[in-house]
Design an enzyme around this catalytic site. Structure first.
Site, PDB file in Angstrom:
ATOM      1  N   ASP A  38      54.906 -21.810 101.692  1.00 48.08           N
ATOM      2  CA  ASP A  38      56.201 -22.852 101.506  1.00 48.08           C
ATOM      3  C   ASP A  38      57.161 -22.429 102.761  1.00 48.08           C
ATOM      4  OD1 ASP A  38      57.876 -24.167 100.095  1.00 48.08           O
ATOM      5  OD2 ASP A  38      58.991 -22.452  99.067  1.00 48.08           O
ATOM      6  N   GLU A  58      58.153 -25.868 107.284  1.00 46.07           N
ATOM      7  CA  GLU A  58      58.414 -27.181 108.128  1.00 46.07           C
ATOM      8  C   GLU A  58      58.678 -26.673 109.581  1.00 46.07           C
ATOM      9  OE1 GLU A  58      59.929 -26.556 105.080  1.00 46.07           O
ATOM     10  OE2 GLU A  58      58.509 -27.922 104.254  1.00 46.07           O
ATOM     11  N   ASP A  79      60.059 -30.393  97.013  1.00 47.59           N
ATOM     12  CA  ASP A  79      61.256 -30.270  96.003  1.00 47.59           C
ATOM     13  C   ASP A  79      61.456 -31.606  95.425  1.00 47.59           C
ATOM     14  OD1 ASP A  79      60.969 -27.554  96.346  1.00 47.59           O
ATOM     15  OD2 ASP A  79      62.852 -27.465  97.429  1.00 47.59           O
TER      16      ASP A  79
HETATM   17  C1  GLC Z   1      61.286 -23.980  97.980  1.00 51.35           C
HETATM   18  C2  GLC Z   1      59.925 -24.580  97.250  1.00 51.35           C
HETATM   19  C3  GLC Z   1      59.877 -24.336  95.921  1.00 51.35           C
HETATM   20  C4  GLC Z   1      60.363 -22.519  95.606  1.00 51.35           C
HETATM   21  C5  GLC Z   1      61.541 -22.159  96.142  1.00 51.35           C
HETATM   22  C6  GLC Z   1      61.822 -20.809  96.160  1.00 51.35           C
HETATM   23  O1  GLC Z   1      62.310 -24.767  97.480  1.00 51.35           O
HETATM   24  O2  GLC Z   1      59.729 -25.673  97.604  1.00 51.35           O
HETATM   25  O3  GLC Z   1      58.992 -24.747  95.134  1.00 51.35           O
HETATM   26  O4  GLC Z   1      60.292 -22.398  94.156  1.00 51.35           O
HETATM   27  O5  GLC Z   1      61.385 -22.732  97.629  1.00 51.35           O
HETATM   28  O6  GLC Z   1      60.718 -20.093  96.644  1.00 51.35           O
END
Ligand code: GLC
Length: 744
Positions: free
Chosen positions: A392, A395, A470
């Protein structure tokens, strides 16, 4: 001011001065640069252009296939001919046109053609009056991209809307279609890139442009969109079969805060008889968000937890972010600093930025040495019984810098090319997921890796599946997840999905019911929600909603053999699992505009309810014969029908002529079923097949499988000759005709 304008004037490659012929390539030395046209296959041509005298190093993260069999080409007076394409080159100024053998122009340079404006490289291309565009990776806009602009610059935007141009994933691959003419363009440039498919200077033009670098694009010609996608995935690679459990339902939340909570949630699924295969640990399982650690208080015995989960048929997936807390008391940070694994500033010294753990360092995933080092840190997670890894924030999201990411001048190794972040940005997440995939392959030789990533570039399907980042618990965002995942699927990434129920904001019972009904037919099926939002598990909204969610999750599990067939097709030739109507019915013009329905494989048509309060909807049935899955009523296609949709029913149709391989309801994919149920929907010609393998081991040669074909004629099932490379394949079949038992 005047100087700046002159500086930024567009310079086209200009007229051809000399022509240099090579094997399957021709170089055109032009007034303002060099253009190389290379024929890779009959329908695949690469065009490169530089304003330097020689082309730069031939390097790409996206391209998997570097060698192509020699293709016979005929080159005469400005024309390159293959067995599929005629490429005509006009010399003054240089213009390239791609046409089929019967003379239909597919696409050509237009107006000012190819060239440069300041550092930017650009291609002005002809747009036909009736041309439609698809693909373009991830976008929360409409299915048909004509009239839209997509920016390829991986961006963490949890508040994105229909109009947002840049999202988490960059796949600059355009599919074009109009009656009788289909092509694709993969614009392989990892700098910030823009596809402007809106009205630019006039109706007849569209523009592809990158902030810097060479022009390097691949042109795919095909008799159909299918062939174009096949060509693109031949170039950029195809996904591997995921472990079978990854096709099951998955439950997540930011965050389940302790072992007790994880175990409670898992047990609730079993008690409530709701099938589920995986549960996720979001960032709070870690010690102060330090990657590759566990919070000793809340997750004191991870091994015991994964054992406990395994006993009740659950896999655990843990999140790993790229930011490493800048803390010299923490081994990953210390070791990485000692070995020089983190990115440095342009002027030297570590580059730091803020993410969840506070001040962080960032590994340079574009360096093979760093990928190998990072990969090894996964060993402990795997030893503790973790089944899959969730990448995650890659980017990368960096909160305290302008644009929410790294400064563009940060140097990256880029596999020996030594570039800045401006070029490395879009492949940062790609290379993080790659490091993870390669580590999992190395550490568990025999097992299929499961990696899920938020950021990606073209070719990611070789390493990871993706989700759409998200979203919000809003009906609009649910609706847009359909065209979003359809276009991702057309862009070479068949294994994709959105957070079911929505990530940000509070979900409602009705929205969860409708989203779960549809999500059951997306390739990836995971319910996930953000911190501070209300609980979103299938039972969080009372009995009625729980019953609906249970019924659709069970239906997903009953359809797993059919779904598994589709994953195999995707792994073989890049065929999308979830398909727009036009994939199966290219001659039916209605399908190109419909983005609130989709097909799961060739046989199932799904018409989700994407509006609150709706209890019926219009459903377009393409030209064919169809059965209502619920009532078994028979319909002729080529028409809109009104489908009833009380809250517990999502309109679902089966194409006549299908044999759907199914199972009895199971609670997780680890449960064996003794028989395969073949649900036959008779049509003029009725056939189906069943692909089986062990669902777990990594079969590099893709050879240990069984394949059985079925036909239905004159009220009888015929089982065709079977390829039997997988020993424990099903031996028992139960036959239903349109859901009704006919014999055991
Ligand atoms: C980011 C991710 C999300 C996750 C959050 C905390 O926003 O896209 O899916 O729950 O981080 O890790």
């Amino acid at each position: 001011m005047a100087l700046a304008m002159t500086d930024c004037a567009f310079t086209s490659v200009g007229s051809v001065i000399t022509v240099e012929k090579r094997d399957s390539a021709v170089d055109f030395v032009c007034k303002h640069g060099r253009v190389r046209v290379t024929v890779l296959a009959d329908g695949i041509v690469r065009v490169r252009a530089t304003r330097a005298t020689e082309l730069g190093p031939d390097f790409s993260y996206a391209v998997a296939r570097k060698r192509w069999p020699k293709t016979p080409v005929r080159i005469t007076a400005g024309i390159i001919r293959t067995r599929k394409l005629v490429i005509s080159i006009t010399k003054s100024p240089l213009r390239i046109a791609f046409a089929t053998l019967d003379g239909t122009v597919l696409n050509r340079d237009n107006g000012r053609g190819m060239g440069w404006e300041g550092a930017k490289c650009r291609s002005h291309r002809w747009r036909a009056r009736d041309e439609m565009f698809f693909g373009c990776g991830e976008s929360a806009g409409p299915l048909n991209k004509r009239g839209s602009t997509t920016t390829f610059w991986n961006t963490d935007d949890p508040n994105h809307t229909y109009a947002t141009e840049a999202l988490y994933i960059s796949i600059p691959f355009l599919i074009s279609t109009r009656p009788g003419a289909h092509y694709g363009i993969f614009w392989d440039n990892t700098h910030r890139t823009r596809f402007n498919l809106a009205q630019v200077e006039d109706e007849k033009q569209y523009v592809l442009e990158s902030d810097a670098g060479e022009i390097d694009y691949y042109f795919f010609a095909g008799d159909s969109i299918r062939e174009v996608v096949r060509g693109y995935t031949e170039l950029t690679g195809r996904m591997w079969m995921p472990p079978r459990w990854a096709l099951g339902y998955q439950q997540s939340r930011w965050s389940y805060m302790s072992t007790d909570e994880i175990m409670d949630i898992a047990r609730s699924f079993r008690e409530r008889k709701i099938p589920c295969d995986a549960i996720y640990c979001d960032i709070d399982y870690m010690d102060g968000y330090r990657v590759f650690t566990w919070n000793p208080k809340t997750f004191p015995k991870p091994r015991a937890m994964t054992d406990g989960l395994r006993k009740i048929g659950f896999k655990l997936v843990t999140i790993i972010d790229p930011g490493v807390k800048n803390d010299n008391g923490y081994s990953v940070c210390r070791d990485g600093k000692k070995k020089g694994m983190f990115l440095e500033n342009a002027v030297g010294g570590w580059f730091t930025g803020t993410v969840w753990p506070g001040e962080c360092l960032f590994p340079d995933f574009t360096n093979p040495r760093v990928r190998a080092w990072w990969g090894l840190w996964h060993k402990e997670l795997l030893d503790l019984g973790v089944a899959g890894i969730w990448n995650d924030m890659n980017e990368p999201a960096v909160w305290n810098h302008p644009g929410g990411t790294m400064p563009l001048d940060i140097p990256h190794e880029y596999d020996g090319q030594h570039v800045t972040h401006a070029r490395a940005h879009n492949v940062y997440g790609f290379n993080m997921a790659r490091a993870c995939h390669e580590a999992l392959r190395k550490l568990r030789r025999d097992e299929r890796p499961f990696v899920i990533t938020r950021a990606a570039y073209a070719g990611i399907q070789r390493y990871s599946m993706v989700w759409t980042g998200d979203n919000q618990s809003l009906w609009e965002q649910f609706a847009v997840s359909i065209p979003e995942c359809l276009n991702l699927s057309l862009s070479g990434v068949p294994f994709c999905g959105a957070d079911v129920g929505g990530f940000g904001r509070d979900c409602t019972g009705e929205l969860l019911a409708r989203w779960t009904q549809a999500g059951a037919f997306f390739p990836f099926f995971r319910n996930h929600t953000a911190v501070g939002t209300r609980q979103q598990e299938p039972w969080a909204f009372g009995m009625e909603i729980e019953d609906i969610c249970r019924a659709y999750i069970r239906l997903r599990y009953r359809l797993l053999p059919y779904l598994y067939n589709l994953f195999r097709e995707a792994a073989l030739d890049g065929t999308p699992i979830m398909r727009p109507l036009f994939w199966e019915f290219p001659d039916d013009p209605h399908g190109y505009a419909i983005d609130d329905q989709f097909l799961l494989g060739p046989s199932l048509l799904i018409a989700p309810i994407v509006k609150p309060g709706a209890t019926a909807r219009a459903v377009y049935l393409p030209e064919d014969q169809w059965y209502d899955y619920w009532t078994k009523q028979h319909f002729k296609g080529g028409q809109y029908i009104a489908a009833s949709a009380p809250l517990d029913r999502m309109p679902l149709f089966v194409r006549a002529g299908s044999i759907l391989p199914m199972t009895k309801p199971i609670e997780h994919t680890g449960q064996k079923t003794e028989a395969i149920i073949l649900d036959v929907y008779p049509g003029p010609k009725t056939a189906g097949y069943l692909y089986e393998d062990d669902g777990a081991t990594f079969d590099y040669k893709r050879s240990r499988y069984s394949l059985t074909r079925f036909e239905w004629a004159d009220g009888k099932l015929r089982i065709g000759k079977r390829k039997a490379g997988y020993q424990s394949a099903a031996k028992l079949y139960r036959v239903l005709v349109a859901g009704r038992e006919v014999r055991s």
